[in-house]
Design a protein around this motif. Structure first.
Motif, PDB file in Angstrom:
ATOM      1  N   THR A 163       0.844  -1.200   0.000  1.00 19.56           N
ATOM      2  CA  THR A 163       0.000   0.000   0.000  1.00 19.56           C
ATOM      3  C   THR A 163       0.875   1.245   0.000  1.00 19.56           C
ATOM      4  O   THR A 163       1.873   1.326   0.729  1.00 19.56           O
ATOM      5  N   ARG A 164       0.501   2.236  -0.810  1.00 25.40           N
ATOM      6  CA  ARG A 164       1.257   3.476  -0.854  1.00 25.40           C
ATOM      7  C   ARG A 164       0.853   4.362   0.318  1.00 25.40           C
ATOM      8  O   ARG A 164      -0.267   4.862   0.394  1.00 25.40           O
ATOM      9  N   LEU A 165       1.763   4.547   1.244  1.00 23.40           N
ATOM     10  CA  LEU A 165       1.507   5.367   2.415  1.00 23.40           C
ATOM     11  C   LEU A 165       1.565   6.852   2.107  1.00 23.40           C
ATOM     12  O   LEU A 165       1.180   7.679   2.925  1.00 23.40           O
ATOM     13  N   ASP A 166       2.052   7.184   0.914  1.00 19.91           N
ATOM     14  CA  ASP A 166       2.130   8.583   0.488  1.00 19.91           C
ATOM     15  C   ASP A 166       0.924   8.972  -0.356  1.00 19.91           C
ATOM     16  O   ASP A 166       0.921  10.032  -0.987  1.00 19.91           O
ATOM     17  N   ALA A 167      -0.121   8.144  -0.365  1.00 18.49           N
ATOM     18  CA  ALA A 167      -1.332   8.400  -1.149  1.00 18.49           C
ATOM     19  C   ALA A 167      -2.537   8.449  -0.218  1.00 18.49           C
ATOM     20  O   ALA A 167      -3.144   7.403   0.070  1.00 18.49           O
ATOM     21  N   PRO A 168      -2.886   9.617   0.309  1.00 19.75           N
ATOM     22  CA  PRO A 168      -4.020   9.722   1.230  1.00 19.75           C
ATOM     23  C   PRO A 168      -5.322   9.223   0.611  1.00 19.75           C
ATOM     24  O   PRO A 168      -5.544   9.359  -0.580  1.00 19.75           O
ATOM     25  N   GLY A 169      -6.158   8.639   1.471  1.00 22.70           N
ATOM     26  CA  GLY A 169      -7.468   8.211   1.026  1.00 22.70           C
ATOM     27  C   GLY A 169      -7.599   6.738   0.736  1.00 22.70           C
ATOM     28  O   GLY A 169      -8.683   6.248   0.430  1.00 22.70           O
ATOM     29  N   GLY A 170      -6.475   6.002   0.833  1.00 19.73           N
ATOM     30  CA  GLY A 170      -6.541   4.564   0.623  1.00 19.73           C
ATOM     31  C   GLY A 170      -6.899   3.846   1.918  1.00 19.73           C
ATOM     32  O   GLY A 170      -7.565   4.400   2.790  1.00 19.73           O
ATOM     33  N   ALA A 171      -6.419   2.640   2.057  1.00 26.54           N
ATOM     34  CA  ALA A 171      -6.700   1.876   3.269  1.00 26.54           C
ATOM     35  C   ALA A 171      -5.784   2.282   4.425  1.00 26.54           C
ATOM     36  O   ALA A 171      -6.136   2.129   5.596  1.00 26.54           O
ATOM     37  N   LEU A 172      -4.610   2.835   4.080  1.00 27.54           N
ATOM     38  CA  LEU A 172      -3.597   3.145   5.090  1.00 27.54           C
ATOM     39  C   LEU A 172      -2.683   4.219   4.529  1.00 27.54           C
ATOM     40  O   LEU A 172      -2.234   4.122   3.390  1.00 27.54           O
ATOM     41  N   TRP A 173      -2.422   5.263   5.302  1.00 31.31           N
ATOM     42  CA  TRP A 173      -1.510   6.291   4.830  1.00 31.31           C
ATOM     43  C   TRP A 173      -0.950   7.095   6.003  1.00 31.31           C
ATOM     44  O   TRP A 173      -1.374   6.926   7.145  1.00 31.31           O
ATOM     45  N   LEU A 174       0.017   7.964   5.712  1.00 33.89           N
ATOM     46  CA  LEU A 174       0.670   8.786   6.720  1.00 33.89           C
ATOM     47  C   LEU A 174       0.362  10.263   6.495  1.00 33.89           C
ATOM     48  O   LEU A 174       0.278  10.719   5.364  1.00 33.89           O
ATOM     49  N   GLU A 175       0.217  10.987   7.605  1.00 30.91           N
ATOM     50  CA  GLU A 175       0.006  12.432   7.552  1.00 30.91           C
ATOM     51  C   GLU A 175       0.902  13.120   8.569  1.00 30.91           C
ATOM     52  O   GLU A 175       1.414  12.484   9.497  1.00 30.91           O
ATOM     53  N   GLN A 176       1.051  14.424   8.383  1.00 29.89           N
ATOM     54  CA  GLN A 176       1.860  15.213   9.302  1.00 29.89           C
ATOM     55  C   GLN A 176       1.160  15.337  10.648  1.00 29.89           C
ATOM     56  O   GLN A 176      -0.054  15.518  10.722  1.00 29.89           O
ATOM     57  N   GLY A 177       1.943  15.230  11.709  1.00 32.33           N
ATOM     58  CA  GLY A 177       1.430  15.403  13.059  1.00 32.33           C
ATOM     59  C   GLY A 177       2.258  16.433  13.790  1.00 32.33           C
ATOM     60  O   GLY A 177       2.357  17.583  13.378  1.00 32.33           O
ATOM     61  N   ASP A 178       2.919  16.003  14.857  1.00 36.65           N
ATOM     62  CA  ASP A 178       3.793  16.891  15.612  1.00 36.65           C
ATOM     63  C   ASP A 178       5.153  17.022  14.921  1.00 36.65           C
ATOM     64  O   ASP A 178       5.618  16.079  14.268  1.00 36.65           O
ATOM     65  N   ASP A 179       5.763  18.165  15.100  1.00 35.26           N
ATOM     66  CA  ASP A 179       7.123  18.346  14.603  1.00 35.26           C
ATOM     67  C   ASP A 179       8.053  17.503  15.470  1.00 35.26           C
ATOM     68  O   ASP A 179       8.160  17.730  16.678  1.00 35.26           O
ATOM     69  N   PRO A 180       8.719  16.498  14.909  1.00 38.49           N
ATOM     70  CA  PRO A 180       9.561  15.634  15.746  1.00 38.49           C
ATOM     71  C   PRO A 180      10.678  16.383  16.465  1.00 38.49           C
ATOM     72  O   PRO A 180      11.133  15.935  17.525  1.00 38.49           O
ATOM     73  N   VAL A 181      11.113  17.501  15.917  1.00 43.70           N
ATOM     74  CA  VAL A 181      12.177  18.274  16.570  1.00 43.70           C
ATOM     75  C   VAL A 181      11.714  18.800  17.926  1.00 43.70           C
ATOM     76  O   VAL A 181      12.525  19.031  18.831  1.00 43.70           O
ATOM     77  N   SER A 182      10.402  18.954  18.096  1.00 44.07           N
ATOM     78  CA  SER A 182       9.860  19.474  19.353  1.00 44.07           C
ATOM     79  C   SER A 182       9.684  18.383  20.413  1.00 44.07           C
ATOM     80  O   SER A 182       9.340  18.679  21.562  1.00 44.07           O
ATOM     81  N   LEU A 183       9.923  17.128  20.052  1.00 46.01           N
ATOM     82  CA  LEU A 183       9.672  16.011  20.952  1.00 46.01           C
ATOM     83  C   LEU A 183      10.919  15.615  21.730  1.00 46.01           C
ATOM     84  O   LEU A 183      12.043  15.825  21.281  1.00 46.01           O
ATOM     85  N   ASP A 184      10.709  15.024  22.887  1.00 45.50           N
ATOM     86  CA  ASP A 184      11.803  14.491  23.694  1.00 45.50           C
ATOM     87  C   ASP A 184      12.018  13.046  23.248  1.00 45.50           C
ATOM     88  O   ASP A 184      11.308  12.133  23.672  1.00 45.50           O
ATOM     89  N   ILE A 185      12.987  12.842  22.369  1.00 43.47           N
ATOM     90  CA  ILE A 185      13.219  11.537  21.752  1.00 43.47           C
ATOM     91  C   ILE A 185      14.431  10.870  22.389  1.00 43.47           C
ATOM     92  O   ILE A 185      15.450  11.524  22.639  1.00 43.47           O
ATOM     93  N   VAL A 186      14.317   9.569  22.635  1.00 37.46           N
ATOM     94  CA  VAL A 186      15.445   8.793  23.127  1.00 37.46           C
ATOM     95  C   VAL A 186      15.678   7.626  22.171  1.00 37.46           C
ATOM     96  O   VAL A 186      14.823   7.289  21.347  1.00 37.46           O
TER      97      VAL A 186
END
Length: 227
Positions: A163-186
């Motif tokens: 499935t193409r995750l870069d194609a909104p509207g299908g069965a499964l895809w990805l969208e922008q959420g939080d800016d990862p730079v703003s997160l406390d990542i480990v």
């Protein structure tokens, strides 16, 4: 039908913005921390279920002994990893658990990011996921903390492989959420890959610090810094 009850209305305060196409040109190691905070959308008969990605692992290139494509291994299963970034790579482990990966990088450079943990954005999303888990949820990680758990909760299986995750509207895809730079990542070593030899200890697992939906909290986690 009321707009709030429309089966394909995304129940989120975030705008419906797909990840920029160049995002999928990153290597897996570059993409893995950048996927944290982004949204995974699963279209279902109950509506669009929206989750925040909170834990990932990088499997990058033919040199990574933890990767299915190590050494350039090109099989019917791994073929999708050799395609252009943006596809879903889904496989079965232990004969019972599906795992969802985001393919990245250019064609013939097999790179993939395993999605290890997601957090439902609304109580409606959580209710749908819990019904699919069909177990008593004692803590958030029971719901979707682990690749097999999240796939069961979102009804993701091999039928969605490619499935193409870069194609909104299908069965499964990805969208922008939080800016990862703003997160406390480990970051910490990846989980359950003893066969990876010297690559076992590489700190290529990334997660949002103290998020309750991660699969395992590593005692010796390291703060992640952007370079």
């Amino acid at each position: 039908m009321n707009a709030d009850n429309h089966p394909h209305r995304k129940r989120s305060a975030y705008p419906d913005l797909p990840l920029p196409r160049p995002f999928y040109d990153y290597t897996a190691l570059e993409a893995a921390p950048r996927l944290l905070g982004q949204h995974l959308i699963r279209r279902t008969e109950a509506g669009d279920i929206v989750c925040r990605i909170v834990e990932t692992e990088s499997y990058g290139g033919i040199e990574d002994k933890g990767s299915h494509a190590y050494g350039g291994r090109r099989t019917a299963r791994t073929e999708i990893m050799f395609k252009a970034g943006g596809a879903a790579y889904i496989y079965l482990i232990y004969g019972m658990h599906y795992c969802l990966n985001v393919v990245t990088a250019e064609p013939d450079n097999p790179q993939a990011v395993l999605i290890r943990g997601v957090q439902p954005l609304t109580p409606v999303d959580a209710e749908y996921m819990a019904a699919n888990r069909n177990i008593k949820i004692k803590r958030p990680s029971d719901l979707s903390g682990g690749p097999g758990k999240l796939c069961r909760a979102l009804r993701i299986d091999k039928s969605l492989n490619g499935t193409r995750l870069d194609a909104p509207g299908g069965a499964l895809w990805l969208e922008q959420g939080d800016d990862p730079v703003s997160l406390d990542i480990v970051q910490s070593p990846r989980i359950n890959i003893p066969y990876a030899e010297e690559y076992v200890s590489q700190p290529w697992r990334f997660y949002i610090k103290d998020n309750p939906y991660i699969s395992v909290k590593e005692k010796n986690e390291q703060a992640f810094t952007w370079t």
